[in-house]
Structures are given as C-alpha cells and as structure tokens.
Design an enzyme around this catalytic site. Structure first.
Site, PDB file in Angstrom:
ATOM      1  N   ASP A   1     -85.521 -21.913 -86.773  1.00  0.00           N
ATOM      2  CA  ASP A   1     -86.705 -20.986 -87.760  1.00  0.00           C
ATOM      3  C   ASP A   1     -85.852 -20.548 -88.662  1.00  0.00           C
ATOM      4  OD1 ASP A   1     -88.367 -19.111 -88.624  1.00  0.00           O
ATOM      5  OD2 ASP A   1     -89.030 -18.503 -86.639  1.00  0.00           O
ATOM      6  N   ILE A   2     -86.161 -20.884 -90.006  1.00  0.00           N
ATOM      7  CA  ILE A   2     -85.410 -20.217 -91.385  1.00  0.00           C
ATOM      8  C   ILE A   2     -85.439 -18.755 -91.461  1.00  0.00           C
ATOM      9  CG2 ILE A   2     -84.852 -22.649 -92.299  1.00  0.00           C
ATOM     10  CD1 ILE A   2     -87.263 -21.921 -94.494  1.00  0.00           C
TER      11      ILE A   2
ATOM     12  N   ASN B   1     -88.066 -26.697 -99.232  1.00  0.00           N
ATOM     13  CA  ASN B   1     -89.485 -27.089 -98.971  1.00  0.00           C
ATOM     14  C   ASN B   1     -90.326 -26.402 -98.094  1.00  0.00           C
ATOM     15  OD1 ASN B   1     -91.380 -29.594 -99.136  1.00  0.00           O
ATOM     16  ND2 ASN B   1     -90.627 -29.431 -96.892  1.00  0.00           N
TER      17      ASN B   1
ATOM     18  N   TYR C   1    -100.369 -16.479-101.249  1.00  0.00           N
ATOM     19  CA  TYR C   1     -99.765 -17.615-101.364  1.00  0.00           C
ATOM     20  C   TYR C   1     -99.080 -17.806-103.056  1.00  0.00           C
ATOM     21  CZ  TYR C   1     -99.040 -22.687-101.638  1.00  0.00           C
ATOM     22  OH  TYR C   1     -98.641 -24.066-101.720  1.00  0.00           O
TER      23      TYR C   1
ATOM     24  N   ALA D   1     -99.054 -15.824-105.246  1.00  0.00           N
ATOM     25  CA  ALA D   1     -98.026 -14.824-105.518  1.00  0.00           C
ATOM     26  C   ALA D   1     -96.555 -15.296-105.155  1.00  0.00           C
ATOM     27  CB  ALA D   1     -98.254 -13.543-105.249  1.00  0.00           C
TER      28      ALA D   1
ATOM     29  N   LYS E   1     -95.438 -18.122-104.563  1.00  0.00           N
ATOM     30  CA  LYS E   1     -95.060 -19.360-105.321  1.00  0.00           C
ATOM     31  C   LYS E   1     -94.634 -19.029-106.551  1.00  0.00           C
ATOM     32  CE  LYS E   1     -95.364 -22.406-101.899  1.00  0.00           C
ATOM     33  NZ  LYS E   1     -93.833 -22.989-101.662  1.00  0.00           N
TER      34      LYS E   1
END
Ligand SMILES: NC(=O)c1ccc[n+]([C@@H]2O[C@H](COP(=O)([O-])OP(=O)(O)OC[C@H]3O[C@@H](n4cnc5c(N)ncnc54)[C@H](OP(=O)(O)O)[C@@H]3O)[C@@H](O)[C@H]2O)c1
Length: 250
Positions: free
Chosen positions: A60-61, A87, A151, A153, A155
């Site tokens: 889990d990053i 990604n 979402y 914001a 990106k």
C-alpha cells in the site's frame, strides 16, 4: 547508439489493473525490468504472468515508509532505478455538499502524497542514471469536473508537481512529464464504490461526449507513457500529454 529501455529498471504503481497493468507489460516488452506495485497480490501476479520481465511487490503506497521500501526493492533487485511511473490513483465522486474530510485526505494521500514520496525516494537513483518520472494525471487535471472536484484538484496538483519537478531536476538530467488520460476502460469506477448502474450510465455519457466516439483502452494510454519514459525522448520535460480521444477539445 540510440538509448533505449533495454535493461533499464522501471517501477510502476497500480500495476495490477487498467493503465498500470498495460504500462508494466509495455515497458517489459520494451526490454525494461519492471517492479509492479499494488495492494492486491493476485492482481499483480496476473500482470506478471504476461511477461518474465515483471516482478511484483504487493504494498500500500500510502502506508508509512512504503515508498522508500518500494524503491529499495527495485534498486536491491536490479541495482538501479531509471523510470518511476506514478500511476496508482483513485477517483471519488463527492459533490461539495457531501464533502468529507477523511475522504479528501485519503484521496490526496494516494494521488498526491504517495507519488511525491516515491519520487523523493527514487531521486538518488534517477540522478545516478539520468532517469525519468512519468506521473499519471487526467484530462480532468486541467478541466473542471463537477461532482468530483477533489479528484480534479488532486490531478491538477499532479500536473503542477510535474512542471515544478521538471525545472527543479533539469540540471540533473532528470525528465519529468505527465500523461493525462481521458475515460479509459479500467477498474477505476468500480473501485470508487459506485453501483453498477451508475458505472454504466457514466460510461455511456463519456462515450457520447468523446469526439472519437469511444472510451480508451489501457494499451492506448500505456503506449504514450512508454514514449515519455523512453530515454530516446531526450528533449521533452515538464509536459502534460493528454490522450483522451479529443475530449479536451469540447
Ligand atoms: N480510467 C480512466 O478513465 C482514467 C482517466 C484519467 C486518469 N486515470 C488515472 O489513471 C491511473 C490508473 O487508473 P486506472 O484507470 O487504470 O484504474 P484502476 O484499474 O482502478 O487502477 C488503479 C490501480 O491503483 C492501485 N492502487 C490503489 N490504491 C493503491 C494503494 N494505496 N497502494 C498501491 N496501489 C494502489 C490499484 O490496485 P490495488 O487495489 O490492488 O491496490 C489499481 O491497480 C489513476 O491515477 C487514475 O486516476 C484513469
């Protein structure tokens, strides 16, 4: 001799499905050693089964210290890290009236904080090999998305990180670019917890809005991530490449 991805080392997050899986496979086919990262081991193994050049790391990053462990795993295994593809990400349908602090924090932890810490951990290796970072944004990183503002914001943040890091790291020979996909077949809408009928409706609406008349395939996005990551792409940095069937134009 032209530089190539042959025997370069790439880390791809979110490689168990969708765009990340297609990217891991495309990079491996280009000759790279790929570390495929995501939470579900079974999904990662399905990706890795398609090419011997892909190794898996279930993680889990967003967990503390995981970004460093991810990069250490790739460097420990192959001795270098040349390409980081940030990604892994999620979307969240959240109208302003339903805004919830926990959901905003979780979204930013995955879409903004984790890619930042992965890039930080990769930095010494990228410096050593004049490597590259490809961040995955969205066509909604630079156009509004009513009902999913956070979402969009998150990106938009990814795109500004991309431009800022490109300048910050240019003197080290590290290129940083972003790929902004439009609506692409993947597990993203289901993973956002939307009911099946809502997913179907969103897909129909998106298809109707896209000038080329269809949603994208993950491979169509992955091909451009590989182009941006390729060491032969020597003169491109700080760019956000939109691959969205023309959606940006309407
Ligand atoms: N599909 C689209 O229409 C579209 C459009 C624009 C941008 N994007 C962006 O493209 C990227 C890839 O998404 P996708 O469409 O391919 O969706 P997807 O199939 O849902 O892929 C997202 C991947 O991220 C992984 N992930 C999620 N949380 C994680 C965590 N905490 N740690 C590690 N891995 C995690 C998931 O695997 P696990 O659940 O196993 O961890 C999954 O494999 C995302 O950044 C997304 O925002 C997608």
């Amino acid at each position: 001799m032209t530089a190539s991805l042959q025997d370069r080392v790439a880390v791809v997050t979110g490689a168990g499905s969708g765009i990340g899986s297609a990217t891991a496979l495309a990079l491996a086919r280009a000759g790279a050693h790929v570390l495929a990262v995501g939470r579900r081991a079974d999904a990662l193994h399905r990706t890795a089964a398609q090419h011997p050049g892909i190794a898996v790391l279930p993680a889990d990053i967003t967990a503390e210290d995981t970004p460093r462990q991810v990069i250490d795993t790739a460097a420990g295994r192959w001795g270098r890290v040349d390409v980081l593809v940030n990604n892994a990400g999620a979307t969240a349908v959240m109208p302003l009236a339903d805004t919830d602090a926990r959901r905003v924090t979780d979204l930013l932890a995955l879409n903004v904080v984790a890619p930042s810490l992965l890039a930080k951990a990769a930095l010494p290796h990228l410096r050593a090999g004049r490597g590259t970072i490809v961040n995955v944004s969205s066509t909604f990183g630079h156009r509004p998305l009513p009902g999913a503002a956070h979402y969009a914001a998150s990106k938009a943040a990814v795109e500004q990180l991309t431009r800022s890091w490109a300048l910050e790291l240019a003197a080290d020979g590290i290129r940083v670019n972003a790929l902004a996909p439009g609506p692409t077949e993947s597990e993203a809408l289901t993973a956002a917890g939307l009911p099946e009928h809502t997913v179907t409706q969103i897909k129909q609406d998106e298809t109707a809005a896209i000038p080329l008349g269809r949603r994208g395939a993950p491979e169509e996005v992955a091909a451009w991530i590989v182009h941006l990551a390729d060491p032969a792409a020597t003169w491109i940095t700080g760019q956000v490449l939109t691959v969205d069937g023309g959606l940006e134009l309407v």
